[in-house]
Motif scaffolding. Structure first.
Motif, short mmCIF file in Angstrom:
data_model
loop_
_atom_site.label_atom_id
_atom_site.label_comp_id
_atom_site.label_asym_id
_atom_site.label_seq_id
_atom_site.Cartn_x
_atom_site.Cartn_y
_atom_site.Cartn_z
N ILE A 189 39.44 -61.31 -27.38
CA ILE A 189 39.68 -60.32 -29.05
C ILE A 189 38.43 -60.04 -29.57
O ILE A 189 38.16 -58.47 -29.74
CB ILE A 189 40.66 -60.04 -29.81
CG1 ILE A 189 40.97 -58.88 -30.29
CG2 ILE A 189 41.01 -60.87 -30.05
CD1 ILE A 189 41.62 -57.75 -29.64
N ASN A 227 46.25 -62.28 -32.89
CA ASN A 227 44.90 -62.45 -31.21
C ASN A 227 44.49 -61.71 -30.95
O ASN A 227 44.47 -61.68 -29.61
CB ASN A 227 45.29 -64.10 -30.83
CG ASN A 227 44.03 -64.60 -30.07
OD1 ASN A 227 43.11 -64.57 -29.98
ND2 ASN A 227 44.63 -65.22 -28.67
N PRO A 252 49.22 -56.43 -23.86
CA PRO A 252 49.40 -56.87 -24.69
C PRO A 252 47.73 -58.32 -24.71
O PRO A 252 47.33 -59.04 -25.29
CB PRO A 252 51.01 -57.64 -24.88
CG PRO A 252 51.20 -56.53 -23.79
CD PRO A 252 50.82 -56.27 -23.26
N ASP A 253 48.18 -58.73 -23.81
CA ASP A 253 47.08 -59.93 -23.33
C ASP A 253 45.86 -60.07 -23.00
O ASP A 253 45.04 -60.73 -23.34
CB ASP A 253 47.68 -61.20 -21.75
CG ASP A 253 48.67 -61.92 -22.21
OD1 ASP A 253 49.07 -61.71 -24.24
OD2 ASP A 253 49.51 -62.78 -22.18
N ASN A 254 45.97 -58.02 -22.53
CA ASN A 254 44.53 -57.81 -21.84
C ASN A 254 43.00 -57.86 -23.06
O ASN A 254 44.27 -57.59 -24.29
CB ASN A 254 44.90 -56.31 -21.98
CG ASN A 254 42.96 -55.56 -21.24
OD1 ASN A 254 42.34 -56.44 -20.30
ND2 ASN A 254 42.98 -54.51 -20.73
N THR A 265 42.01 -60.88 -24.24
CA THR A 265 42.77 -62.14 -25.08
C THR A 265 42.49 -63.54 -24.50
O THR A 265 42.38 -63.18 -23.43
CB THR A 265 43.29 -61.49 -25.87
OG1 THR A 265 45.03 -62.35 -24.86
CG2 THR A 265 44.09 -60.78 -26.31
N TYR A 266 42.86 -64.38 -25.35
CA TYR A 266 42.45 -65.85 -24.41
C TYR A 266 43.45 -66.24 -25.45
O TYR A 266 43.19 -66.22 -26.83
CB TYR A 266 41.18 -66.04 -24.62
CG TYR A 266 40.92 -67.78 -24.00
CD1 TYR A 266 41.24 -67.55 -22.61
CD2 TYR A 266 40.80 -68.51 -24.93
CE1 TYR A 266 41.00 -68.71 -21.72
CE2 TYR A 266 41.45 -69.59 -23.94
CZ TYR A 266 40.12 -70.14 -22.71
OH TYR A 266 40.88 -71.07 -22.45
N THR A 268 47.36 -59.90 -29.46
CA THR A 268 48.42 -59.82 -28.50
C THR A 268 49.68 -60.67 -29.05
O THR A 268 49.89 -60.23 -30.32
CB THR A 268 48.51 -60.61 -27.40
OG1 THR A 268 49.43 -60.92 -26.65
CG2 THR A 268 47.82 -61.74 -27.42
N LYS A 284 42.52 -49.98 -26.54
CA LYS A 284 42.08 -51.66 -26.82
C LYS A 284 40.86 -52.03 -27.13
O LYS A 284 40.37 -52.55 -28.15
CB LYS A 284 42.96 -52.34 -26.19
CG LYS A 284 43.13 -53.94 -26.70
CD LYS A 284 44.18 -54.31 -26.14
CE LYS A 284 44.67 -55.39 -26.96
NZ LYS A 284 45.41 -56.41 -25.64
#
Lengths: 692, 692
Positions: free
Chosen positions: A647, B569, A209-211, A213-214, B571, A318
């Motif tokens: 993203i 975002n 999920p967080d891959n 992203t920031y 995620t 992704k």
């Protein structure tokens, strides 16, 4: 993550072109080290990198054959990269007793450092422009296929000459739509030992999920030590560590190996990518991932065997979905169209240019048109089995090495053979159950897409069922044994011809079919596309000069930018995150995976300075392959470690948006803070900080 | 923030209609308390609210005339709302010695509780369906204007009867496109004293950038105590506090007063909103905000005087821009179109319905068409000066109160007069420099938009320059003195006629012009729109039954939903945040405003349990006006305090998206944790937790 060799999956997409660039966004560009953006750096930042500065950074940077980048960070060969770049080796070294991927690894002394089974690293020690020689080779040859072959022969000759003369890995690469050819000479190292890696969960907190992203809270780092002649490499080419690390507003550079971009693609190529390539690719990846996830759900052993594969598939999905959405975005398409229109208008306005280059865009569109039907056929002729692909490479290897270098399939040029053999003879384990799974999954996709009577499929199955075929091939082959592979390679054509290994026999049947596909594509697509793309590259040189940069080619590039947040989610993303944020995000998901803290992270509360910067973003222009790249300041000192893009950066395959495109990096301070306070690796931290 | 009486700025937008709803998203709806979504609650959550549960929640909920909602949280009249709802009163009570807005306030004893100059709160104690009576009043009247007037008279009569009989504030409200009329009876309280407010920076951490976003780290709370007859109100109708607070996945309810939605608008109305209303409104707000920001930059005193105004303007701008972007989003428009098409198709399929209602959509489109030209004229006839608007209200007041109730302008109906007088006689300070600034800014916009010869403008300036006019009016008027206003109100028409106060004289010149505008709009737009909208409302009843909810009208509604994150975002946003996140976001912006910690927050490190939930999100359907609404669990206990919506919720004016639309609330645990550990307000925390 910015690491995966995704572009390798896509021979065609890479071959399908480039385009041109008018005015660039502020900090756009993946610049070659022979042509750094000096003017922009001087005018915007008042900074002029010296040749010594550039050379030192280049020689301190490395490329890993696992598909990422890295840098030397101590005079004793310590090499910094990402955990997710090192994960292949962590997994290959793991045993039933030691799960280094899950639990991490720290060698407190040199004795404990752990050799990587099949990791090769390359340092770019020489760069030479060979454009004239390559172009000269095809001068006066009217037939496009013959012209392309003549150039390929010349390229092989240049590579072999260099390799023979220097012993260095020698690759001729094409840049700027084949408008320039360069000989890149690499010092290769294959004795690379693992020194430190955190737990996977600390490195990859937030998971899929967080891959991409920031804000982010990952400690995506790993440390190797490079050995030469059995001893740690002693080198002056390493980056000094700046423990204060990257600060908001600061100018920072990234030196690494972006894998592939399509910024120069023509509109017809972009639409082909959007409407043909990406949908097929996403469908394929979704299905193989789903199959492996089902397999993983059968038990812990199964899960462990496909964990890394799923990890990378999810990463690819992704990334490609983001790229696909970018191409579906009307603003992105409008920007690309405006770029192309600008270049074409300038070409049209000049009668000489118009005559030389004006027809190239329509030529490319015309060549691509039939590809809309052909691509799918070639794409789904694909078997995702390690043993099958080893067999096919052995069959091709023994045939190709007998030919003059210039006439070989590109993967078998003399200069690349030692790296290829190193891979083919990797002792890393191969699991029969995973092999069967992947073979059946991919052959079933092929059957559905191409029909059971497709020649490729028939060559493998010989009319039998797919499950039956996979069982027979995987159970019957001896190729899991490295010695068997070596005997075949050494035995050459005779040994391969005599082999009754069922996987080798299947590969022998498949070989002529994939060769024919390759040659058809070369003669009907590449050989016609190459000159058209070259025309566009030359048009771009004519119109804009060399104030631009070439598309990414997994070769060393320099990016520059500023440590800064960006507009996100209706507000601002901060320039950096802190350890407070790690504990917030974990608590806010009730510590549920993939947002769970490791036991060591939990135990470190009270020891860590939670206000220490953890990850940060900068506007440097990067893409997959840049994973593990060092981030350096004006002094050339290391202030961070690239591991991802946000993203918004997924549109970066096609277009760089300086307002929102950000590279994501681990902060130098976070690495020291955790080495000392979580992992008790003070000696290592001392070595990095130069405190020995 | 979900608090501002923005819709009050936009008489017209409110009047311009409603529409219909087919199938709804999971947790969509702002339900009236007479028609809660029992079936959905039973089927999805296995929860059936009893009448006692509903009554208790309704009677514990309040509406504040500052434009927000609140709830009783102790048996001694303690009232919880948002800091940003209380900020008007905090500012009005501030002195050169005490800046309560900036520094917060805590009354450790009842003696110290601080009276609010002009705050009125309303509790909805009675609800009666009066549809039949209102509709009966216009039966047989063919002329639409006469029919509308007949209904207005009847409404005024119902309100007056109720007020006379009960002493309660009595409002007849229309719901479901004027398909239902209800008499809402309110118990009003005007002795409301401030007990506690945190520092503005703690309440509004992240400022305008973080406003309307999530994840969030705000302590946007304030506590009043309601007095009756000089003593704290003793009541059984208060919400018990659940200090554990909202938990992920939990069913929660919101009881509050959403201000205005346009969910039932027809496509023609939505496009009018998008293409006419919103661009004008945004331009106006941008310009008045910029003028006040320039004024604020002149010094601390100036900044303080316009701080709240800028605060709300920025809030409005962000909200309206979000709504505007929603209407520019093709997916939103497609969804609205599909809804309308579905209803119209079902109407068309039934000959009786088609005859009764089928023409309404085209009627509305036809009525709106000329409004595209007229709206701007009416909209920019606007003077943003408190004194001028007080003058105009006095001039109208004395004339209107002499008429039969049913014939008055709507704001002057008998039932609403006491609340209106309370506002007109507010002792809150009015600053001449701010008055001049706002008068000149808005008159100059009017001049630019309407031309210097516009009758409205001429009535104010009488041909003089705008700066000169504003100086003369503001310096010449005595209306800043509450006694002067009271004398005029009490003196009636004669006193106003005799007044030579320049602001009153200007208002007397303007009055006939704004009356004519009102009447023109009533007779040419409202009176024709009302029956057409009513037809659509009835069509919706016919097609979908009463399983839907009416558009928001700043009256009490019940929403339900789940505490849950959402995709954001690239995620997931977490269901709640923690105090760790507050310190992370502050540190990650280097503690720069608006992400700076207060001195108390900095000092609290080491005392606070940082893993305490701070803010959370739930899928309850809310909108501006819901600020300060309690969030309650199945037991009806308070688990949170609504203060905002996420950026995705800004489309909520038109469409509810259950996947991403989230209400943002302060967590019950955060309020107790900070009262005890940051503010030393243990007695107050004890009262709230029922530990006295």
């Amino acid at each position: 993550m910015q690491g995966r060799k995704l572009w390798a999956l896509l021979g065609l997409a890479g071959a399908l072109g480039m385009g041109s660039l008018p005015a660039m966004d502020a900090e756009e560009g993946m610049w070659t080290f022979d042509n750094p953006p000096i003017k922009a750096l001087e005018s915007k930042y008042g900074f002029t990198p010296t040749q010594a500065w550039l050379d030192h950074l280049r020689l301190s940077s490395v490329r890993l054959n696992d598909g990422g980048s890295g840098s030397f960070v101590s005079p004793d060969g310590l090499l910094l990269t990402n955990h997710h770049v090192a994960r292949f080796q962590l997994q290959k070294n793991s045993t039933p007793e030691h799960d280094y991927l899950r639990d991490g690894f720290y060698a407190a002394s040199e004795d404990e450092e752990m050799k990587s089974p099949d990791l090769e690293i390359n340092v770019l020690v020489g760069m030479k422009n060979v454009t004239e020689r390559v172009e000269h080779a095809s001068e006066g040859i009217a037939d496009q296929t013959q012209a392309l072959k003549a150039r390929q022969s010349e390229i092989a000759a240049i590579e072999k000459e260099s390799k023979d003369a220097t012993g260095l890995r020698s690759d001729v690469i094409s840049l700027y739509n084949d408008s320039e050819y360069w000989l890149y000479q690499y010092k290769a190292y294959t004795d690379v030992r693992l020194v430190f890696a955190p737990e996977e969960q600390a490195a990859f907190f937030g998971g899929d999920p967080d891959n991409f992203t920031y804000p982010r809270y990952d400690l995506d780092m790993a440390l190797y030590r490079v050995y030469e002649n059995g001893k740690p490499l002693h080198t002056e080419n390493y980056l000094k560590w700046n423990t204060k690390g990257a600060t908001p507003g600061e100018l920072v550079f990234v030196s690494g190996n972006p894998g592939s971009t399509s910024r120069q693609d023509t509109m017809s190529e972009l639409l082909f990518e959007r409407d043909v390539i990406e949908p097929d690719l996403l469908e394929y990846l979704d299905r193989v991932t789903e199959a492996e996830q089902n397999f993983a759900s059968q038990g812990a052993k199964q899960a462990e065997r496909v964990e890394s594969s799923i990890f990378y598939y999810q990463n690819d999905i992704k990334a490609i979905r983001g790229e696909h959405e970018a191409l579906l975005d009307k603003e992105v398409i409008a920007k690309k169209k405006a770029e192309e229109d600008d270049l074409r208008a300038k070409v049209t306005a000049n009668p000489v240019w118009e005559k030389e280059y004006g027809g190239a865009w329509d030529t490319i569109a015309r060549i691509i048109e039939p590809e809309k039907a052909d691509f799918e056929k070639r794409f789904f002729r694909r078997t995702d089995s390690q043993l099958f692909n080893i067999a096919l490479e052995i069959v091709q290897y023994v045939a190709e090495v007998k030919k003059p270098d210039g006439e070989r399939l590109p993967e078998y040029h003399e200069a690349g053979l030692s790296s290829l053999r190193f891979q083919l003879l990797s002792p890393a384990p191969i699991y029969p159950d995973v092999e069967k799974l992947n073979m059946t999954t991919t052959l079933k996709i092929a059957e559905e897409k191409l029909g059971a009577q497709d020649a490729y499929l028939q060559a493998i199955t010989q009319g039998k069922g797919i499950d039956e075929t996979a069982d027979a091939l995987v159970e019957g082959t001896k190729l899991a044994d490295v010695a068997v592979r070596k005997a075949l390679l050494d035995g050459g054509e005779a040994a391969v011809a005599a082999s009754t290994d069922p996987m080798i026999e299947a590969a022998k049947r498949v070989d002529p079919i994939v060769r024919a596909d390759y040659l058809y594509h070369r003669d009907h697509v590449s050989s016609a596309l190459t000159p058209a793309e070259e025309e566009i590259g030359k048009a771009r040189f004519a119109v804009y000069g060399k104030n631009t940069y070439p598309d990414a080619t997994f070769t060393l590039r320099l990016s520059y930018g500023t440590v800064e947040g960006y507009p996100y989610n209706g507000t601002q993303a901060p320039p950096f995150t802190t350890f407070y944020g790690l504990y917030d995000r974990a608590a806010s998901f009730s510590n549920k995976h993939p947002w769970d803290l490791t036991p060591k992270e939990t135990a470190a509360l009270g020891k860590l300075d939670l206000a220490t910067p953890m990850d940060f973003v900068c506007s440097d222009d990067i893409i997959g392959g840049n994973s593990g790249s060092p981030v350096v300041d004006r002094n050339g000192d290391l202030v961070g470690l690239i591991f991802d893009g946000n993203i918004e950066s997924l549109a970066g395959d096609f277009v760089y948006d300086g307002e929102k495109n950000r590279a994501v990096a681990v902060h130098a301070a976070a690495m020291i803070e955790t080495l000392r306070k979580i992992y008790g690796a003070n000696a290592l931290a001392d070595e990095i900080e130069g405190k020995q």
